[in-house]
Design a protein around this motif. Sequence first.
Motif, PDB file in Angstrom:
ATOM      1  N   HIS A  70       0.598   9.217  -1.353  1.00  0.00           N
ATOM      2  CA  HIS A  70       1.635   8.110  -1.024  1.00  0.00           C
ATOM      3  C   HIS A  70       2.503   8.216   0.230  1.00  0.00           C
ATOM      4  O   HIS A  70       2.467   7.344   0.942  1.00  0.00           O
ATOM      5  CB  HIS A  70       2.626   7.967  -2.260  1.00  0.00           C
ATOM      6  CG  HIS A  70       3.478   6.653  -2.216  1.00  0.00           C
ATOM      7  ND1 HIS A  70       3.400   5.305  -2.048  1.00  0.00           N
ATOM      8  CD2 HIS A  70       4.848   6.706  -1.798  1.00  0.00           C
ATOM      9  CE1 HIS A  70       4.303   4.828  -1.962  1.00  0.00           C
ATOM     10  NE2 HIS A  70       5.311   5.425  -1.453  1.00  0.00           N
ATOM     11  N   GLU A 106       2.328  -0.314  17.746  1.00  0.00           N
ATOM     12  CA  GLU A 106       2.627  -1.580  18.039  1.00  0.00           C
ATOM     13  C   GLU A 106       3.909  -1.636  18.847  1.00  0.00           C
ATOM     14  O   GLU A 106       3.850  -2.524  19.839  1.00  0.00           O
ATOM     15  CB  GLU A 106       2.536  -2.466  16.811  1.00  0.00           C
ATOM     16  CG  GLU A 106       1.479  -2.438  16.093  1.00  0.00           C
ATOM     17  CD  GLU A 106       1.627  -3.433  14.782  1.00  0.00           C
ATOM     18  OE1 GLU A 106       2.520  -4.025  14.421  1.00  0.00           O
ATOM     19  OE2 GLU A 106       0.375  -3.116  13.894  1.00  0.00           O
ATOM     20  N   ASN A 120       5.981  10.182  16.756  1.00  0.00           N
ATOM     21  CA  ASN A 120       4.823   9.901  16.339  1.00  0.00           C
ATOM     22  C   ASN A 120       3.951  11.504  16.270  1.00  0.00           C
ATOM     23  O   ASN A 120       3.297  11.714  15.375  1.00  0.00           O
ATOM     24  CB  ASN A 120       3.988   8.951  16.973  1.00  0.00           C
ATOM     25  CG  ASN A 120       3.942   7.666  16.295  1.00  0.00           C
ATOM     26  OD1 ASN A 120       4.742   7.326  15.329  1.00  0.00           O
ATOM     27  ND2 ASN A 120       3.492   6.689  16.833  1.00  0.00           N
ATOM     28  N   GLU A 150       1.337   3.696  12.876  1.00  0.00           N
ATOM     29  CA  GLU A 150       0.720   2.346  13.338  1.00  0.00           C
ATOM     30  C   GLU A 150       1.873   1.397  13.830  1.00  0.00           C
ATOM     31  O   GLU A 150       1.816   0.828  14.904  1.00  0.00           O
ATOM     32  CB  GLU A 150      -0.201   1.969  12.368  1.00  0.00           C
ATOM     33  CG  GLU A 150      -1.364   2.581  11.958  1.00  0.00           C
ATOM     34  CD  GLU A 150      -1.995   2.086  10.774  1.00  0.00           C
ATOM     35  OE1 GLU A 150      -1.554   1.214   9.917  1.00  0.00           O
ATOM     36  OE2 GLU A 150      -3.226   2.555  10.338  1.00  0.00           O
ATOM     37  N   LEU A 151       2.902   1.364  12.821  1.00  0.00           N
ATOM     38  CA  LEU A 151       4.204   0.418  13.355  1.00  0.00           C
ATOM     39  C   LEU A 151       4.684   0.844  14.914  1.00  0.00           C
ATOM     40  O   LEU A 151       4.908   0.069  15.633  1.00  0.00           O
ATOM     41  CB  LEU A 151       4.985   0.315  12.251  1.00  0.00           C
ATOM     42  CG  LEU A 151       4.665  -0.490  11.122  1.00  0.00           C
ATOM     43  CD1 LEU A 151       5.801  -0.340  10.182  1.00  0.00           C
ATOM     44  CD2 LEU A 151       4.408  -2.058  11.372  1.00  0.00           C
ATOM     45  N   SER A 176      -0.015   7.940   3.282  1.00  0.00           N
ATOM     46  CA  SER A 176      -0.040   6.567   3.425  1.00  0.00           C
ATOM     47  C   SER A 176       1.115   6.059   4.233  1.00  0.00           C
ATOM     48  O   SER A 176       0.874   5.176   5.364  1.00  0.00           O
ATOM     49  CB  SER A 176      -0.441   5.758   2.234  1.00  0.00           C
ATOM     50  OG  SER A 176      -1.788   6.122   1.607  1.00  0.00           O
ATOM     51  N   ASN A 177       2.108   6.080   3.905  1.00  0.00           N
ATOM     52  CA  ASN A 177       3.467   5.836   4.422  1.00  0.00           C
ATOM     53  C   ASN A 177       3.678   6.233   5.689  1.00  0.00           C
ATOM     54  O   ASN A 177       3.895   5.363   6.783  1.00  0.00           O
ATOM     55  CB  ASN A 177       4.818   6.166   3.634  1.00  0.00           C
ATOM     56  CG  ASN A 177       4.807   5.117   2.389  1.00  0.00           C
ATOM     57  OD1 ASN A 177       4.190   4.269   2.352  1.00  0.00           O
ATOM     58  ND2 ASN A 177       5.721   5.695   1.608  1.00  0.00           N
ATOM     59  N   THR A 178       3.132   7.415   6.212  1.00  0.00           N
ATOM     60  CA  THR A 178       3.392   8.086   7.513  1.00  0.00           C
ATOM     61  C   THR A 178       2.389   7.457   8.181  1.00  0.00           C
ATOM     62  O   THR A 178       2.706   6.983   9.360  1.00  0.00           O
ATOM     63  CB  THR A 178       3.182   9.539   7.292  1.00  0.00           C
ATOM     64  OG1 THR A 178       4.201  10.152   6.609  1.00  0.00           O
ATOM     65  CG2 THR A 178       3.171  10.336   8.753  1.00  0.00           C
ATOM     66  N   ILE A 179       1.027   7.430   7.683  1.00  0.00           N
ATOM     67  CA  ILE A 179       0.238   6.369   8.722  1.00  0.00           C
ATOM     68  C   ILE A 179       0.624   5.200   9.049  1.00  0.00           C
ATOM     69  O   ILE A 179       0.553   4.812  10.163  1.00  0.00           O
ATOM     70  CB  ILE A 179      -1.127   6.559   7.865  1.00  0.00           C
ATOM     71  CG1 ILE A 179      -1.654   7.877   8.037  1.00  0.00           C
ATOM     72  CG2 ILE A 179      -2.259   5.668   8.664  1.00  0.00           C
ATOM     73  CD1 ILE A 179      -2.979   7.948   7.077  1.00  0.00           C
ATOM     74  N   HIS A 180       1.125   4.505   8.093  1.00  0.00           N
ATOM     75  CA  HIS A 180       1.651   3.190   8.399  1.00  0.00           C
ATOM     76  C   HIS A 180       2.885   2.936   9.463  1.00  0.00           C
ATOM     77  O   HIS A 180       2.830   2.262  10.348  1.00  0.00           O
ATOM     78  CB  HIS A 180       2.113   2.358   6.921  1.00  0.00           C
ATOM     79  CG  HIS A 180       2.632   0.993   7.321  1.00  0.00           C
ATOM     80  ND1 HIS A 180       1.785   0.045   7.481  1.00  0.00           N
ATOM     81  CD2 HIS A 180       3.872   0.722   6.980  1.00  0.00           C
ATOM     82  CE1 HIS A 180       2.468  -1.081   7.630  1.00  0.00           C
ATOM     83  NE2 HIS A 180       3.881  -0.864   7.283  1.00  0.00           N
ATOM     84  N   ASN A 181       3.652   4.205   9.336  1.00  0.00           N
ATOM     85  CA  ASN A 181       4.731   4.177  10.069  1.00  0.00           C
ATOM     86  C   ASN A 181       4.317   4.207  11.622  1.00  0.00           C
ATOM     87  O   ASN A 181       4.625   3.972  12.643  1.00  0.00           O
ATOM     88  CB  ASN A 181       5.744   5.117   9.732  1.00  0.00           C
ATOM     89  CG  ASN A 181       6.719   4.614   8.598  1.00  0.00           C
ATOM     90  OD1 ASN A 181       6.737   3.435   8.332  1.00  0.00           O
ATOM     91  ND2 ASN A 181       7.289   5.713   7.995  1.00  0.00           N
TER      92      ASN A 181
END
Length: 75
Positions: A17, A31, A49, A27-28, A20-25
Amino acid sequence: MKNKPDDRRDNVDRIQHNISNTIHNIELAEEMIAKTDDNKMKNTIEEKNERRRDALKGMREEIKDEAIDKQNGYK
């Protein structure tokens, strides 16, 4: 005062979990880097990052260790 027993049954799920959160962060943040013209902000986000990527390496090692420990019955 009683100590809580060492219940590591959900460690792999918890670490996954967090991965997954770290990868999402990451990616954000990527952007945000693409949208900003502020070089100082870009550098700050890129440094953060990089720390996140380093943390991912550690979490992936930890998840491997936990999976092995789980396989061995947490001995």
